[in-house]
Scaffold this active site. Sequence first.
Site: not given
Length: 254
Positions: A9-11, A99, A101, A171, A177, A217, A239
């Site tokens: 997931n490049w976000k 997700h 976020e 998650e 993060g 993570s 990440g």
Amino acid sequence: MRKNIVAGNWKMNTTLQDGQALISEIVNMVQDEVTGSNVEVVVCPPFPFLTTIGKHLPSGGLIHLGAQNCHQKDSGAYTGEVSARMLQSVGVEYVILGHSERRQYFREDDELLSQKLKAALAAGLQPIFCVGESLETREADETFDYISKQLKDGLFHLSNEEFDQVVVAYEPIWAIGTGKTATSAQAQEVHAFIREQIARAYDAEAALNTTILYGGSANAQNARELFSQPDVDGGLIGGASLKSRDFTDIIKSF
């Protein structure tokens, strides 16, 4: 039997040029270093780059294209939104839904996500449906109740045939993060619970065949231990997916 999957997931990261360089490195490394077919690789770049990144993917299904979100409607006056049908038309196969976020910053709730799931499935996409608890929820010893409600309200309305197309991602929000990671035992405990809930909502075969990813993570250092757990079938990688060496090493952790 269920698939092992590593999804990146490049976000909201990279420019088009950076993304092209990254995917070229990933493709070359995966082709050179990943043997066998025991893991499926998915990359989820930002919307503007989907078509270009897709053109860099080798034929034969070595690496699959995914998106990070979709709208619940097929079309209409929804300025700035992207439908599942649009994604499918540019070669997308997977879409991340729910997700943490998106839930936190855009107030997406389980009712909305249930609609997005239906839209994604109707367009022929495979949803990666995310669930997970905050640090406050975990410390209050309410993890299982919270995740059970997310599954029931957001996911378990699907028919057996629809559910067969879904990948679940756990998650732990407190580990995204933050530099913190759930131990392999903590991850396994929740993954086993999710599989148990699937068996109750559907049947044992559905539970056995559902891919459940860890999305807190994971990195090149801890992936092998996490993936060795019986109910952890891969990772939704944030990440570390932006570093070709790390992402490839995670893929090689099976």
